[in-house]
Design a protein around this motif. Structure first.
Motif, PDB file in Angstrom:
ATOM      1  N   ALA A   9       0.836  -1.199   0.000  1.00  8.74           N
ATOM      2  CA  ALA A   9       0.000   0.000   0.000  1.00  8.74           C
ATOM      3  C   ALA A   9       0.873   1.252   0.000  1.00  8.74           C
ATOM      4  N   THR A  10       1.945   1.221   0.822  1.00 11.50           N
ATOM      5  CA  THR A  10       2.832   2.381   0.878  1.00 11.50           C
ATOM      6  C   THR A  10       3.457   2.637  -0.482  1.00 11.50           C
ATOM      7  N   THR A  13       0.824   4.162  -2.814  1.00 17.12           N
ATOM      8  CA  THR A  13       0.554   5.589  -2.616  1.00 17.12           C
ATOM      9  C   THR A  13       1.744   6.411  -3.078  1.00 17.12           C
ATOM     10  N   VAL A  16       1.469   6.765  -6.779  1.00 17.31           N
ATOM     11  CA  VAL A  16       0.397   7.688  -7.165  1.00 17.31           C
ATOM     12  C   VAL A  16       0.848   9.130  -6.954  1.00 17.31           C
ATOM     13  N   THR A  17       1.520   9.361  -5.797  1.00 17.18           N
ATOM     14  CA  THR A  17       1.977  10.720  -5.495  1.00 17.18           C
ATOM     15  C   THR A  17       2.968  11.206  -6.549  1.00 17.18           C
ATOM     16  N   LEU A  20       1.219  11.911  -9.727  1.00 23.78           N
ATOM     17  CA  LEU A  20       0.449  13.138  -9.622  1.00 23.78           C
ATOM     18  C   LEU A  20       1.332  14.352  -9.856  1.00 23.78           C
ATOM     19  N   CYS A  24       1.327  17.030 -13.041  1.00 19.88           N
ATOM     20  CA  CYS A  24       1.048  18.457 -12.904  1.00 19.88           C
ATOM     21  C   CYS A  24       2.255  19.306 -13.261  1.00 19.88           C
ATOM     22  N   ASN A  92      -8.724  32.330 -24.167  1.00 22.69           N
ATOM     23  CA  ASN A  92      -8.376  32.208 -22.754  1.00 22.69           C
ATOM     24  C   ASN A  92      -7.346  31.120 -22.527  1.00 22.69           C
ATOM     25  N   ARG A  95      -3.921  32.270 -23.711  1.00 23.92           N
ATOM     26  CA  ARG A  95      -3.362  33.181 -22.716  1.00 23.92           C
ATOM     27  C   ARG A  95      -2.808  32.411 -21.522  1.00 23.92           C
ATOM     28  N   ASN A 120       2.055  41.889 -23.095  1.00 23.13           N
ATOM     29  CA  ASN A 120       2.483  40.906 -22.108  1.00 23.13           C
ATOM     30  C   ASN A 120       3.787  40.210 -22.501  1.00 23.13           C
TER      31      ASN A 120
END
Lengths: 445, 293
Positions: A9-10, A13, A16-17, A20, A24, A92, A95, A120
């Motif tokens: 499980a550790t 996770t 997944v972290t 993630l 991003c 948008n 930009r 800009n």
């Protein structure tokens, strides 16, 4: 057993972290590796260009993709990723992407936001590339001016939009009418075509989003010779075009045009309703850009409609602005040479003329006017107009003002209030005058 | 023990990160922007302006209009959605042939996006080429076309009609589920006492499903308050700004003005209103033990 599960499980996770964060975050590894070959356009290393469009529509995206495919076939070391966000959110999104410094090489810049992009620091001036481009000479002066801010060109338009009159040739024939040459004639003609009992109206009015297309066109035409063509919200004396008696006369006619010759509902109509009313036989005259030609051809019988030049003011002049969007290079692109290569290809006389034909635009190269396609049919009036530059005078819209972005909305709402009788004409014009005087003061700071 | 805690924390980490990045970061960023001059046209000149954005909002007649409209919009939409939803649920409680299919059709509107609904109703409400005017004329109910979207008297009503059409299905679904949980013994007992169907509805059905009714109406009020999509698609706040609610006005500030500062200020005001509402909501729900469904 339990500890094994725990470990699993550790690990999960953890995975997944990491996933993630990777998802991003910026793929910075990618850009450093591509950095190395940034200037190696001629090397065998494959370059990936990311290109984003703004005026997305399915048909248009397909046409551009076809051109890109051709380009990729001719340049095997360049790969193009073409991004097509939905039209409503495209600007948008562009930009946001530029603001977040995402890897974008080529973007579609529009006449109405080029000043913002330049302000800009998002887009690169193209002069150094264009100067070396063999076909740049045949790009029309209007097209160059649309893509420029000050003396620098920031995008090469992929086609131009220009307003003209579309009218019901069959109704005109029945009533023995001829296409109106002036705004006053347009009003008289529209009134003759109007018969509310038959749900017929003379003019496809547009009071909703985009309403300034009519109000500003009329006010400019009425101010005529007096308008400062480079700073078109003001006259040559420096007063705003809304403060003159001519401006007021234009708006008085505009109000009559709505009350006597337009569908009452059109106070809140936008592009679609305006065009739909014309194609479905509710209205007899429509002022629009050539991109509606396709849908008119599809929905209406041949011979029931025709085109005529834009209407002039009492002084015999019609002011018109060609609008457009086109391809520019992002300031933080790492493949500027390759990006220009693609822009040069897309803007070449052959590609651009074909694209203009297929989508309904005015080509950016003067040589395209020789094409039979643009000499006949609905495009002919556009050509006629550009052959009479003394009557149909080109002006530069006020895109350099930050407030221009909101002007459409401000003007639309006050026009609607005026049409509904909630305010009077003098107050409205005073408000508009003040808006532009303030804008000018802000710009000078 | 400490190990255990670490383990739990590590297990929660991905979910925590997601919430932090996608919920709380934008939230705090929005609060910060509300006190800044933050215009897309001029991103190089972002600076703090104190309460200016809020002052400008309360001086703006458009904002005050939108505030008033928001109340009207939530109140009317909610009452009508609930009433029609309840009627629909009561009608569908009984078994009849083809009920499943009928349910599917009746609940269909809930599956559409608000923006799309706005677009569809925009064409139907059109006074020159719209189907509603056409039908009303043909049936002789009206003799002159009504400008449903162009007459400020009608425009807000038209928006509410579209919104009611959209939201009825939600209440029908929720209330039907609650109705089906009412034990039949209660009805049998009521019948034995000689209760007519109206009495059964008022004294058995409604009290029994009251927790669901309170929870759904209170929640739905928040959704209606927050959702600009139908108005955006249908009238876009027009004519002359007469149909803006706070959330559509906020969108308007972003899309047409690029003014994130002003938009964020409206967002904060909306949050304050919702906060007050939530306090009210929690007090009521505590009293009625809502959430038992």
């Amino acid at each position: 057993m339990a500890s094994r599960k725990k470990l699993l499980a550790t690990l999960l996770t953890g995975a997944v972290t990491v996933g993630l964060m990777a998802g991003c975050g910026n793929n910075s590894n990618d850009s450093t590796s591509s950095n190395a070959n940034a200037n190696a356009g001629a090397s065998d290393e494959k370059i990936k260009l990311r290109m984003i469009e703004s005026l997305t529509s399915p048909n248009r995206t397909k046409l551009i993709q076809t051109s890109i495919d051709k380009f990729e076939a001719a340049n095997p070391n360049i790969e193009v990723e073409f991004i097509s966000p939905p039209f409503d959110q495209a600007d948008n999104k562009i930009r946001t992407m530029l603001g977040a410094k995402e890897d974008i090489d080529i973007l579609e810049v529009r006449d109405l936001n080029v000043a913002e992009m330049v302000n800009n620091g998002f887009v690169e001036p193209l002069n150094q590339y264009a100067d070396k481009w063999a076909d740049f000479g045949s790009v029309t002066a209007v097209a160059k001016s649309v893509g420029s801010v000050g003396d620098k060109i920031y995008f090469i338009p992929n086609g131009l939009y220009e307003r003209q009159l579309f009218y019901r040739a069959d109704w005109f024939k029945d009533l023995g009418l001829t296409p109106p040459k002036t705004w006053d004639e347009l009003y008289e003609t529209a009134k003759k075509l109007t018969d509310p009992a038959k749900n017929r109206f003379g003019f496809s009015f547009r009071g909703g989003s985009g309403s300034t297309g009519t109000t500003d066109a009329m006010i400019l035409a009425f101010n005529g010779e007096n308008v400062n063509l480079e700073d078109s919200m003001f006259t040559k004396d420096g007063a705003s075009i809304y403060s003159t008696p001519e401006g007021k006369a234009a708006m008085e006619l505009y109000l009559k045009l709505y009350k006597d010759a337009s569908p009452p509902d059109s106070i809140n109509w936008g592009f679609q309703e305006q065009v739909q009313a014309f194609t479905s036989g509710v209205t007899g005259m429509l002022l629009q850009d050539p991109d509606v030609i396709q849908s008119l051809t599809e929905k209406m019988q041949e011979g029931t409609w025709a085109t005529a030049p834009l209407q002039t003011g009492p002084g015999g002049k019609a002011l018109l602005a060609a609008g457009g969007a086109g391809w520019g290079i992002a300031a933080n692109s790492e493949h500027k040479e390759a990006a220009w290569k693609l822009i040069e290809f897309l803007s070449s006389p052959a590609e651009n003329t074909q694209f203009s034909k297929d989508f309904g635009l005015i080509p950016v190269h003067a040589s395209a006017a020789e094409d039979e396609f643009f000499k006949t049919g609905p495009y002919k009036t556009l050509l006629d107009m550009s052959n009479q530059p003394d009557t149909f005078v080109n002006y530069k819209p006020a895109f350099q003002y930050p407030g221009n972005a909101q002007w459409g909305q401000v003007a639309m709402e006050s026009t609607q209030a005026l049409l509904l009788g909630q305010t009077n004409l003098d107050d409205t014009l005073k408000k508009w005058d003040q808006y532009w005087v303030d804008e000018k003061a802000k710009l000078k700071k | 023990m400490k190990n255990q805690r670490m383990f739990i924390l590590s297990g929660l980490l991905p979910a925590l990160l997601l919430v932090l990045v996608f919920t709380y970061y934008p939230f705090f960023k929005g609060i910060v922007m509300a006190f800044q001059e933050y215009k897309l046209f001029d991103l190089r000149n972002v600076h703090f302006v104190g309460l200016d954005n809020f002052k400008a909002a309360f001086k703006d007649p458009k904002f005050l209009m939108a505030l008033k409209n928001s109340g009207y919009w939530v109140f009317c939409s909610l009452i009508l959605q609930f009433t029609f939803g309840l009627i629909l649920a009561l009608m569908m409680k009984k078994q009849f042939k083809g009920r499943g299919i009928y349910q599917g059709f009746a609940f269909y509107s809930w599956a559409l996006s608000g923006f799309l609904i706005g677009m569809i109703w925009k064409w139907m409400f059109n006074s020159q080429i719209g189907v509603i005017n056409d039908l009303l004329l043909k049936f002789g109910i009206i003799h002159e076309r009504i400008g449903f979207l162009s007459d400020p008297k009608w425009a807000m009503v038209s928006n509410i009609v579209a919104n009611v059409w959209y939201g009825v299905a939600f209440f029908a679904i929720m209330l039907l589920a609650a109705l089906q949980s009412v034990p039949s013994e209660l009805y049998e007992a009521a019948e034995m006492d000689g209760a007519a169907s109206w009495r059964k509805l008022m004294n058995v059905t409604l009290p029994y499903i009251m927790p669901t009714i309170i929870a759904t109406t209170l929640l739905r009020a928040i959704w209606i308050f927050n959702d600009p999509s139908i108005i955006y698609g249908l009238t876009n706040g027009g004519p002359a700004g007469s149909t803006h609610i706070l959330s559509s006005l906020m969108l308007d500030k972003i899309i047409y003005g690029g003014d994130y500062g002003a938009a964020s200020a409206i967002g904060i005001i909306m949050m304050v209103i919702l906060l007050l509402y939530t306090i009210f909501f929690l007090t009521v729900t505590k009293a009625e033990k809502v959430g038992d469904f």
